[in-house]
Design a protein around this motif. Structure first.
Motif, PDB file in Angstrom:
ATOM      1  N   ILE A 104      -8.600   0.978   0.583  1.00 13.48           N
ATOM      2  CA  ILE A 104      -9.058  -0.240  -0.076  1.00 13.48           C
ATOM      3  C   ILE A 104     -10.380  -0.001  -0.794  1.00 13.48           C
ATOM      4  CG2 ILE A 104      -9.915  -2.586   0.391  1.00 13.48           C
ATOM      5  CD1 ILE A 104      -6.908  -2.348   0.407  1.00 13.48           C
ATOM      6  N   LYS A 105     -11.220   0.884  -0.242  1.00 12.46           N
ATOM      7  CA  LYS A 105     -12.512   1.170  -0.879  1.00 12.46           C
ATOM      8  C   LYS A 105     -12.327   1.685  -2.302  1.00 12.46           C
ATOM      9  CE  LYS A 105     -14.747   2.609   3.448  1.00 12.46           C
ATOM     10  NZ  LYS A 105     -15.430   3.727   4.126  1.00 12.46           N
ATOM     11  N   HIS A 106     -11.207   2.337  -2.536  1.00  7.89           N
ATOM     12  CA  HIS A 106     -11.000   3.019  -3.824  1.00  7.89           C
ATOM     13  C   HIS A 106      -9.969   2.311  -4.699  1.00  7.89           C
ATOM     14  CE1 HIS A 106     -13.266   6.167  -1.867  1.00  7.89           C
ATOM     15  NE2 HIS A 106     -12.378   6.190  -0.881  1.00  7.89           N
ATOM     16  N   ILE A 107      -9.680   1.065  -4.379  1.00  5.46           N
ATOM     17  CA  ILE A 107      -8.560   0.418  -5.035  1.00  5.46           C
ATOM     18  C   ILE A 107      -8.834   0.122  -6.508  1.00  5.46           C
ATOM     19  CG2 ILE A 107      -9.100  -2.015  -4.628  1.00  5.46           C
ATOM     20  CD1 ILE A 107      -6.145  -2.191  -3.541  1.00  5.46           C
ATOM     21  N   THR A 108     -10.099   0.076  -6.893  1.00  7.22           N
ATOM     22  CA  THR A 108     -10.421  -0.228  -8.283  1.00  7.22           C
ATOM     23  C   THR A 108     -10.449   0.985  -9.184  1.00  7.22           C
ATOM     24  OG1 THR A 108     -12.778  -0.053  -7.822  1.00  7.22           O
ATOM     25  CG2 THR A 108     -11.790  -2.240  -7.609  1.00  7.22           C
ATOM     26  N   LEU A 109     -10.303   2.175  -8.634  1.00  2.00           N
ATOM     27  CA  LEU A 109     -10.480   3.383  -9.452  1.00  2.00           C
ATOM     28  C   LEU A 109      -9.484   3.468 -10.597  1.00  2.00           C
ATOM     29  CD1 LEU A 109     -11.234   6.080  -6.732  1.00  2.00           C
ATOM     30  CD2 LEU A 109     -12.851   4.898  -8.219  1.00  2.00           C
ATOM     31  N   GLY A 110      -8.249   3.016 -10.359  1.00  6.56           N
ATOM     32  CA  GLY A 110      -7.241   3.134 -11.394  1.00  6.56           C
ATOM     33  C   GLY A 110      -7.029   1.884 -12.210  1.00  6.56           C
ATOM     34  N   VAL A 111      -7.840   0.844 -11.962  1.00 11.22           N
ATOM     35  CA  VAL A 111      -7.610  -0.419 -12.643  1.00 11.22           C
ATOM     36  C   VAL A 111      -7.782  -0.293 -14.144  1.00 11.22           C
ATOM     37  CG1 VAL A 111      -8.456  -2.776 -12.905  1.00 11.22           C
ATOM     38  CG2 VAL A 111      -8.175  -1.804 -10.629  1.00 11.22           C
ATOM     39  N   TYR A 152      -4.023   0.161  -7.794  1.00  6.31           N
ATOM     40  CA  TYR A 152      -4.101  -1.131  -8.477  1.00  6.31           C
ATOM     41  C   TYR A 152      -2.917  -2.028  -8.146  1.00  6.31           C
ATOM     42  CZ  TYR A 152      -3.943  -4.458 -12.377  1.00  6.31           C
ATOM     43  OH  TYR A 152      -3.866  -5.596 -13.133  1.00  6.31           O
ATOM     44  N   LEU A 153      -1.761  -1.431  -7.933  1.00  9.78           N
ATOM     45  CA  LEU A 153      -0.567  -2.215  -7.653  1.00  9.78           C
ATOM     46  C   LEU A 153      -0.727  -3.041  -6.387  1.00  9.78           C
ATOM     47  CD1 LEU A 153       2.115   0.537  -8.399  1.00  9.78           C
ATOM     48  CD2 LEU A 153       1.235  -1.193  -9.983  1.00  9.78           C
ATOM     49  N   TYR A 154      -1.515  -2.546  -5.440  1.00  9.95           N
ATOM     50  CA  TYR A 154      -1.692  -3.241  -4.162  1.00  9.95           C
ATOM     51  C   TYR A 154      -2.464  -4.545  -4.319  1.00  9.95           C
ATOM     52  CZ  TYR A 154       0.226   0.816  -1.780  1.00  9.95           C
ATOM     53  OH  TYR A 154       1.071   1.815  -1.345  1.00  9.95           O
ATOM     54  N   THR A 155      -3.191  -4.699  -5.419  1.00  5.75           N
ATOM     55  CA  THR A 155      -3.912  -5.953  -5.631  1.00  5.75           C
ATOM     56  C   THR A 155      -2.960  -7.102  -5.912  1.00  5.75           C
ATOM     57  OG1 THR A 155      -4.222  -5.661  -8.034  1.00  5.75           O
ATOM     58  CG2 THR A 155      -5.867  -4.657  -6.568  1.00  5.75           C
ATOM     59  N   ARG A 187       7.956   1.921  -8.343  1.00  4.45           N
ATOM     60  CA  ARG A 187       9.273   1.290  -8.389  1.00  4.45           C
ATOM     61  C   ARG A 187       9.409   0.220  -7.309  1.00  4.45           C
ATOM     62  NH1 ARG A 187      14.117   5.381 -10.095  1.00  4.45           N
ATOM     63  NH2 ARG A 187      15.172   3.360 -10.053  1.00  4.45           N
ATOM     64  N   PHE A 188       8.778   0.445  -6.161  1.00  2.00           N
ATOM     65  CA  PHE A 188       8.749  -0.612  -5.152  1.00  2.00           C
ATOM     66  C   PHE A 188       8.085  -1.862  -5.718  1.00  2.00           C
ATOM     67  CE2 PHE A 188       6.386  -3.080  -2.089  1.00  2.00           C
ATOM     68  CZ  PHE A 188       7.345  -3.361  -1.123  1.00  2.00           C
ATOM     69  N   PHE A 189       6.933  -1.697  -6.330  1.00  6.16           N
ATOM     70  CA  PHE A 189       6.203  -2.859  -6.835  1.00  6.16           C
ATOM     71  C   PHE A 189       6.899  -3.492  -8.037  1.00  6.16           C
ATOM     72  CE2 PHE A 189       2.729  -1.223  -4.202  1.00  6.16           C
ATOM     73  CZ  PHE A 189       2.286  -2.413  -3.628  1.00  6.16           C
ATOM     74  N   ARG A 190       7.605  -2.693  -8.831  1.00  9.73           N
ATOM     75  CA  ARG A 190       8.395  -3.301  -9.923  1.00  9.73           C
ATOM     76  C   ARG A 190       9.483  -4.186  -9.323  1.00  9.73           C
ATOM     77  NH1 ARG A 190      11.102   0.466 -14.481  1.00  9.73           N
ATOM     78  NH2 ARG A 190      12.447   1.131 -12.745  1.00  9.73           N
ATOM     79  N   ILE A 214       4.223  -4.413   6.051  1.00 11.62           N
ATOM     80  CA  ILE A 214       3.390  -4.528   4.849  1.00 11.62           C
ATOM     81  C   ILE A 214       2.298  -5.540   5.150  1.00 11.62           C
ATOM     82  CG2 ILE A 214       3.283  -5.071   2.390  1.00 11.62           C
ATOM     83  CD1 ILE A 214       6.277  -4.550   2.199  1.00 11.62           C
ATOM     84  N   VAL A 215       1.062  -5.189   4.832  1.00 10.37           N
ATOM     85  CA  VAL A 215      -0.047  -6.131   4.962  1.00 10.37           C
ATOM     86  C   VAL A 215      -0.861  -6.126   3.684  1.00 10.37           C
ATOM     87  CG1 VAL A 215      -0.217  -5.895   7.473  1.00 10.37           C
ATOM     88  CG2 VAL A 215      -1.616  -4.425   6.002  1.00 10.37           C
ATOM     89  N   ARG A 216      -1.476  -7.267   3.403  1.00 11.37           N
ATOM     90  CA  ARG A 216      -2.495  -7.343   2.357  1.00 11.37           C
ATOM     91  C   ARG A 216      -3.826  -7.060   3.039  1.00 11.37           C
ATOM     92  NH1 ARG A 216      -3.710  -9.161  -3.300  1.00 11.37           N
ATOM     93  NH2 ARG A 216      -5.971  -9.120  -3.281  1.00 11.37           N
ATOM     94  N   GLN A 217      -4.425  -5.919   2.737  1.00 13.43           N
ATOM     95  CA  GLN A 217      -5.670  -5.543   3.380  1.00 13.43           C
ATOM     96  C   GLN A 217      -6.870  -6.189   2.692  1.00 13.43           C
ATOM     97  OE1 GLN A 217      -5.269  -1.132   3.416  1.00 13.43           O
ATOM     98  NE2 GLN A 217      -5.377  -1.360   5.628  1.00 13.43           N
ATOM     99  N   TYR A 218      -7.836  -6.549   3.532  1.00 12.37           N
ATOM    100  CA  TYR A 218      -9.076  -7.118   3.017  1.00 12.37           C
ATOM    101  C   TYR A 218     -10.226  -6.143   3.300  1.00 12.37           C
ATOM    102  CZ  TYR A 218      -6.821 -11.351   1.491  1.00 12.37           C
ATOM    103  OH  TYR A 218      -6.024 -12.242   0.805  1.00 12.37           O
TER     104      TYR A 218
END
Length: 539
Positions: A5-12, A49-52, A126-129, A268-272
């Motif tokens: 989660i710390k690095h989730i913005t790197l690919g945005v 980014y997809l996890y957001t 493909r999962f997120f699509r 599956i969880v939405r991490q905070y």
């Protein structure tokens, strides 16, 4: 456990360099990525980014008969109009699909990462699509099916809606690929906890196939058994994987104690945020939604909880008419007290112990309890994860799909599915003999089990839609708790039924048009932008 989660913005920046102003205009990012897409780290940061897009805490249960907010809900009571725009429900899923398509197309450039790594992150995409398309088809039925990134000259900008069956087949193909290429939860371990696993792809496939199989069955279209067969197989594959089991304590599932790899129920969880000092992402769900009355349980939900003997209140000799509010929970399924606040529960910073719901906020006289935490109430910066898909749902899906496919379910199948949940809740187990002896209906008992196990988790509205019972359940009056005058007091004026239950919304204000409301209205502006899109019936 929340390290990624710390690095989730790197690919945005690689994925969101475009406006999200309309649904069909899905151009490639306008950020040059000539130096990107070279390593596994690039693929991973882009996929983060997809996890957001995983669902945040919300008030979707207000659409159903399980919950009510501070005011009436126009989905629940049938008063909504077709919107001009709908970013949350229409545009955002396409934003996710665009980002996923971008990764699917460009990941093969990262040759140095190796084919295994490329396949893994394409599988995540493909999962997120599939996730994005299920959000769309669930609400709108047929929608445009876009499987590549577009530019301003792409003819697909003006695509007509694809048949819903075609969309479902694409969803299944994407999830099958994901299941075949993603790691197991054991392989992910603590370091990559929170990333999508192969069992997550299978569990989500089971959810999707159950929805469409039962919807097709009860709405009388398509080939329901083909979907139900997929639901049974996918759910059974998760069961047979031995990667998951039930967490011992139902209430703690939705507390900090239930977080991380040690809880094998969560799929599956939405991490905070990582911690109180590393608040990358936080929420205030308990204080701003539950305690403040923006989402409160109804009598309809409360009544659905069984007595410990496995019988409903209308049949059980254990049931006694309540005299005080705590009596409502006596001899009941333990999930009731874990889901709805009762006298003596931990409450909030300014009132540490709960006694009775304040009617000025909780209009139904009930308060939801899942995710309640006194410290989170005080800080309003909770890092508690939101459970998105858990093993209990897989067990419920297996049982229901098996029953709807075959018209019956064996005691052996009940024992490997819903009875595991009832054992945890300390409720008598379900069997065919029990149903017959007590004049019950197996379908209704399986549906009841799903309702109480997954209460407050956003499933009820969609269950009513797929079962085609929304037209029966949603037009009913919304009732709340019994009005215990000595406990609730008289400082707030409330309407009561002749039986002394709180009347939250009268039946005269509720309607459901069966020819219209089983599909959502396509935003008017989207139809204006694309003349090949057609509005759903009667909207």
């Amino acid at each position: 456990m929340k390290s990624f989660i710390k690095h989730i913005t790197l690919g945005v920046a690689v994925l969101v360099g475009v406006s999200a102003c309309d649904v069909n205009r899905l151009p490639e990012t306008n950020i040059s990525d000539a130096t990107f897409w070279r390593s596994e780290a690039d693929l991973k940061s882009a996929s983060n980014y997809l996890y957001t897009f995983l669902p945040v805490f919300n008030r979707d249960d207000n659409w159903s008969d399980d919950a009510f907010g501070l005011a009436s809900n126009n989905v629940s009571d049938g008063s909504r109009l077709a919107p001009s725009t709908d970013n949350d429900n229409y545009n955002i899923p396409y934003n996710l699909i665009r980002a996923a398509n971008n990764i699917i197309e460009k990941a093969p450039r990262a040759e140095a990462a190796g084919q295994t790594a490329i396949d893994r992150y394409v599988a995540e995409a493909r999962f997120f699509r599939a996730w994005g398309y299920f959000l769309l088809v669930q609400k709108y039925g047929s929608v445009p099916l876009i499987l590549k990134t577009l530019d301003d000259a792409s003819p697909e900008l003006y695509s007509a809606a694809a048949p819903r069956e075609e969309i479902y087949q694409q969803i299944y193909q994407d999830l099958d690929f994901a299941a075949s290429k993603l790691p197991t939860p054991t392989t992910l371990g603590n370091a990559d906890y929170g990333r999508i696993s192969n069992t997550a792809a299978l569990a989500f496939k089971a959810r999707v196939a159950l929805f469409e199989g039962t919807r097709a069955k009860f709405h009388n279209y398509g080939t329901p058994n083909s979907h139900l067969t997929l639901a049974v197989a996918a759910a059974k594959a998760v069961i047979d994987s031995k990667q998951h089991d039930l967490f011992a304590n139902y209430f703690n599932l939705f507390q900090y104690e239930g977080e991380g790899r040690q809880n094998r129920e969560n799929i599956i969880v939405r991490q905070y945020g990582v911690s109180a000092t590393e608040r990358v992402s936080t929420h205030a769900y308990y204080r701003s939604t539950l305690e403040n009355g923006n989402l409160s349980p109804t009598k309809s939900l409360a009544d659905s909880y069984l007595m410990t003997d496995g019988l409903p209140t209308s049949k059980s000799p254990l049931y006694k008419t309540p005299v005080v509010s705590l009596d409502v929970f006596a001899n009941r399924d333990e999930r009731m007290g874990a889901t709805i606040m009762k006298r003596g529960d931990a409450y909030m910073g300014t009132k540490l112990i709960f006694d009775v719901a304040p009617l000025v906020f909780n209009k139904t006289g009930f308060t939801f309890r899942k995710y309640s935490n006194v410290d989170d109430w005080v800080t309003q910066n909770s890092t508690m994860d939101r459970v998105v898909l858990r093993y209990a749902e897989v067990l419920l899906t297996y049982a229901e799909a098996k029953f709807e496919l075959e018209g019956q379910i064996s005691d052996a199948d009940l024992d490997i599915s819903v009875n595991l949940l009832r054992n945890r809740a300390k409720v008598a187990t379900l069997s065919n003999a029990f149903v017959a002896t007590n004049g019950l209906d197996m379908r209704e008992e399986l549906r009841r089990e799903r309702r109480v196990e997954l209460a407050q988790e956003g499933f009820r509205y969609w269950d009513l839609i797929r079962w085609k019972t929304a037209e029966t359940e949603l037009p009913k009056p919304v009732l709340g708790n019994y009005f215990f005058r000595d406990e609730f007091g008289t400082s707030v004026t409330v309407n009561l039924t002749p039986q002394n239950y709180i009347l939250v919304q009268d039946v005269s204000f509720r309607k459901f048009d069966a020819e219209r409301d089983y599909l959502w209205p396509i935003p008017i502006n989207e139809i204006s932008l694309n003349s090949n899109l057609k509005q759903n019936p009667k909207w």
